[in-house]
Design a protein around this motif. Structure first.
Motif: not given
Length: 405
Positions: A21-24, A141-145, A147-148, A159-162
């Protein structure tokens, strides 16, 4: 189980939703920068999920044969490398391959994390630990977007470095905190033939299959909510983006609180009873939610029902996973692998299903939740009359938890 070990296991279980989800929020920028279309970018998510499912089927049995610690450390190192490859990708097809590798190696965190927990404790304590992990997994799944979204101004590669940093933390935490929980005398030998026999035995165990399907169908319902919630809450109920974020966060808090409550109840109420009651609440609230959506009820009525529904998933996910793996104390890695593979396969399938009606209807989401709830209850009924699990890990309340190795 010690606090540091529980925290590391939680990190391991959260890796998949973060990587999913982070990179969405950066999909559009990623497509423009690499000169590709939306379907190709979506393929990076699909291959990651396939890698996640395949990785569990391979890494789980390997951990039963070679122990938990070695495969976990190796996979965490590969996941860190895969994160670097994703961040430095020169084109979309390189990224597709790197994402598969990231999913395959990242699967170790889920499958071995569960196996370590099952190795260390038994009886109702397994359900307690799994309930806590499930509640944390519901928050990721809530925190990831979010943070993204915060990283989006720095570019999609950030996002991918994170994610690389998260994988590195997973590696360091595993190295410093996670012990070898499977002694040599309990490891499997015999190679692929033995693994095949173990899988056939598990798939022939009505109790294991029933609890595994109950867990996977519970996860399917949760994924249906997560996938459809942006459109349902904003387009159908008419809330703003900020209100949607708050609503999603409140529901995640409900998941966490329900996980803590489940952990407290597990010593007083048997995991099977908690599972059945949780499934009943999910079915009732799914039906209520569907009726409200069909009637066009306002957000002030729908959101409380949605909160109760989402919070109830923890009662199912923690108990069903513990009961399933408890059916195979001698092969918890393989048992966790089969369960996780089904979990993410169904999760990948349900995501597009809840959007079949378009962005302005919530009926597909409501219908999917009801169907998943009914099938989940049917799966649990399949376990009736199954022979007792070896070691009686699904014993009734009052069984004393014993420490693992």
């Amino acid at each position: 189980m010690s606090g540091p070990l529980l925290l590391v296991l939680a990190l391991l279980s959260a890796m998949a939703p973060f990587a999913t989800d982070m990179y969405l929020p950066a999909f559009t920028d990623l497509a423009a920068d690499l000169g590709t279309g939306a379907s190709s970018v979506q393929l990076t998510l699909t291959t990651f999920l396939f890698g996640l499912a395949a990785g569990q089927l391979v890494i789980g049995p390997l951990s039963d044969r070679f122990g938990r610690r070695g495969p976990l450390l190796l996979a965490a190192a590969v996941a860190t490398l895969a994160g670097v490859l994703c961040a430095l990708t020169p084109n979309i097809w390189f990224l597709v391959g790197a994402r598969f590798l990231q999913g395959f190696s990242g699967a170790a965190g889920i499958v071995i994390g569960r196996a370590v927990a099952a190795d260390r404790v038994s009886g109702p304590a397994v359900a307690k630990i799994f309930s806590l992990l499930a509640s944390i997994g519901g928050i990721a799944p809530v925190v990831a977007p979010l943070a993204g979204g915060a990283l989006a101004p720095l570019g999609w590669r950030s996002e991918f470095w994170a994610l690389t940093g998260i994988s590195a933390l997973m590696l360091i935490g595993s190295l410093l905190v996670v012990p070898e929980s499977l002694p040599p005398e309990r490891r499997h030998t015999g190679g692929l033939a033995a693994t095949g026999r173990t899988m056939r035995r598990l798939l022939g165990d009505r109790g294991y299959v029933g609890y595994t399907c109950a867990f996977a169908l519970g996860f399917t319902g949760l994924m249906g909510y997560i996938s459809a919630s942006p459109f349902v809450i904003q387009n159908v109920l008419g809330l703003s983006t900020a209100a949607y974020t708050v609503t999603f966060a409140v529901n995640a808090l409900g998941l966490l609180c329900a996980g803590l409550l489940t952990a407290r109840l597990v010593g007083r109420v048997s995991p099977r009873k908690l599972l059945g009651r949780g499934q009943l609440v999910i079915l009732v609230m799914s039906a209520v939610l569907l009726a409200l959506l069909v009637a066009g009820a306002p957000a002030a009525v729908v959101l409380p029902a949605l909160f109760l529904l989402v919070s109830s998933f923890t009662f199912v996910l923690g108990t069903a996973s513990a009961l399933a793996i408890g059916r195979a104390p001698d092969a918890s890695g393989t048992a966790s692998a089969l369960m996780g593979s089904l979990q993410f396969t169904l999760g990948a399938v349900v995501s597009p299903l809840v959007g079949l009606g378009g962005e302005d209807t919530a009926i597909p989401m409501g219908g999917t939740l009801v169907v998943a709830a009914v099938l989940g209850i049917g799966a649990t009924r399949l376990t009736r009359g199954a022979p007792p699990a070896p070691g009686h890990r699904d014993a009734p309340a009052g069984t004393t938890a014993t420490a693992g190795q």
